[in-house]
Write an enzyme that holds these catalytic residues in place. Sequence first.
Site, PDB file in Angstrom:
ATOM      1  N   GLY A  86      13.896 -27.055   3.118  1.00 29.19           N
ATOM      2  CA  GLY A  86      14.715 -28.141   3.626  1.00 29.19           C
ATOM      3  C   GLY A  86      14.541 -29.288   2.647  1.00 29.19           C
ATOM      4  N   ASN A 136      10.861 -30.686   2.714  1.00 28.03           N
ATOM      5  CA  ASN A 136      10.296 -30.870   4.052  1.00 28.03           C
ATOM      6  C   ASN A 136       8.959 -30.131   4.126  1.00 28.03           C
ATOM      7  OD1 ASN A 136       9.672 -30.580   6.756  1.00 28.03           O
ATOM      8  ND2 ASN A 136      11.627 -29.606   7.320  1.00 28.03           N
ATOM      9  N   HIS A 164     -21.696  -0.882  -1.827  1.00 28.60           N
ATOM     10  CA  HIS A 164     -22.348  -0.382  -3.040  1.00 28.60           C
ATOM     11  C   HIS A 164     -21.387  -0.315  -4.219  1.00 28.60           C
ATOM     12  CE1 HIS A 164     -24.804   1.587   0.135  1.00 28.60           C
ATOM     13  NE2 HIS A 164     -23.656   2.070   0.563  1.00 28.60           N
TER      14      HIS A 164
END
Length: 392
Positions: A134, A159, A307
Amino acid sequence: MQAVLLAAGQGTRMRPLTDALPKPMVPVADRPLVAHAADAAVDAGVSELIVVVGYERDAITSYFGESYRGVPVTFVTQSEQRGTADAVRAAAPELDGEFVVLNGDNLYDEGIEGLFGDGPAIAAIEVEDPTSYGVLSTAGETVTDIVEKPADPPSKLANAGAYQFPAAAIEYLDVPKSERGEYELTDVLARVIDEFDVRAVELDRWLDVGRPWELLEANEWRLGELDRRIDGSVADSATIRGPVVVEEGATVEPGTVVEGPALIRSGATVGPNAYVRGRTLLAENTKVGQSVEIKNSVIMADSSVPHLSYVGDSVLGRDVNFGAGTNVANLRHDDADVRVTVKGDRVSTGRRKFGVVAGDRVKTGINTSLNPGVVLSTGARTKPGESVFEDR
Ligand code: TTP
């Protein structure tokens, strides 16, 4: 002032990590993602948190409880995720004046405090390419317009998913469905911008956490803010460099090297002879064992890499076990950005280095090779000696 936190979404782009865990609860440093927005609101002095929940709501309600850091919490349920305006509409019966709305999956910098000042406001962030946001038009510090995903953006101000609404906006929440079929806050904002002076509150840093690699970025950001603290048990022959937190109840065994920023949470065991490089979160009760190297990764609770393994730039869900010798490749030999499949589409992560995403309860056989960008779904298995190039 009351703050509404939007936390009802399904987090589909974050799957498989969100198969059972709602996205607001994925770990970002020492808290769930949504707690970072909640903290911003509490730090700004809000009178109440109204949390909109839906998908996997119980995980969120039990995290917050009835009050959070002394601020009362009210939950409202949005039964179907029909959009952000619909989510705020679910909270409307609880609202009694001006209110702030924050996305529960966004990280904001301290500039967000300005949002809680006088009068309606929208948080904004300058972005290079605004076409997927936006986009705000401004005159001085006043917002004059907002357009969704414009092909020809009027500015670079996007936005940033945080707003202060005037009380009148409670009446504006009944918006029509947008083109993508959702009830969107952008349409409510457009009306607020028409009728009120709306301030743009510019942030310097902001992150919308939608996809797995954005969860890594979120952790990179927030782990980088931790101060060194060693409360757990660290062997004399272990080396701890830089901003590392070893929580009480965590153990770092002999010969291990931990470089910050890193967070080793309570119940985790590292070593002997492990190498944890920077920007790594080892969540509660994780195990990183003998001759394992972990770098820039998020290892969620109860997972083990016991491991002879390498894990780089990866996100492992909960209760994952990597067999001995499982190695993650995090770099393509053609040096191209690593791509990941999100909701069926191949998407660039924008990262030269990205490893793998493993859903909860994944188990790899010994000597498994995992290639960059592979996503292992919840509970997936690999056979000993496998080289995995495709999602499973
Ligand atoms: P989105 O990121 O659009 O949705 P999402 O979080 O469910 O993720 P995905 O697209 O991957 O499925 O939502 C933005 C914010 O708004 C986020 O905090 C979730 C919240 N939200 C609701 O609370 N209710 C809704 O109906 C929608 C669409 C979003």
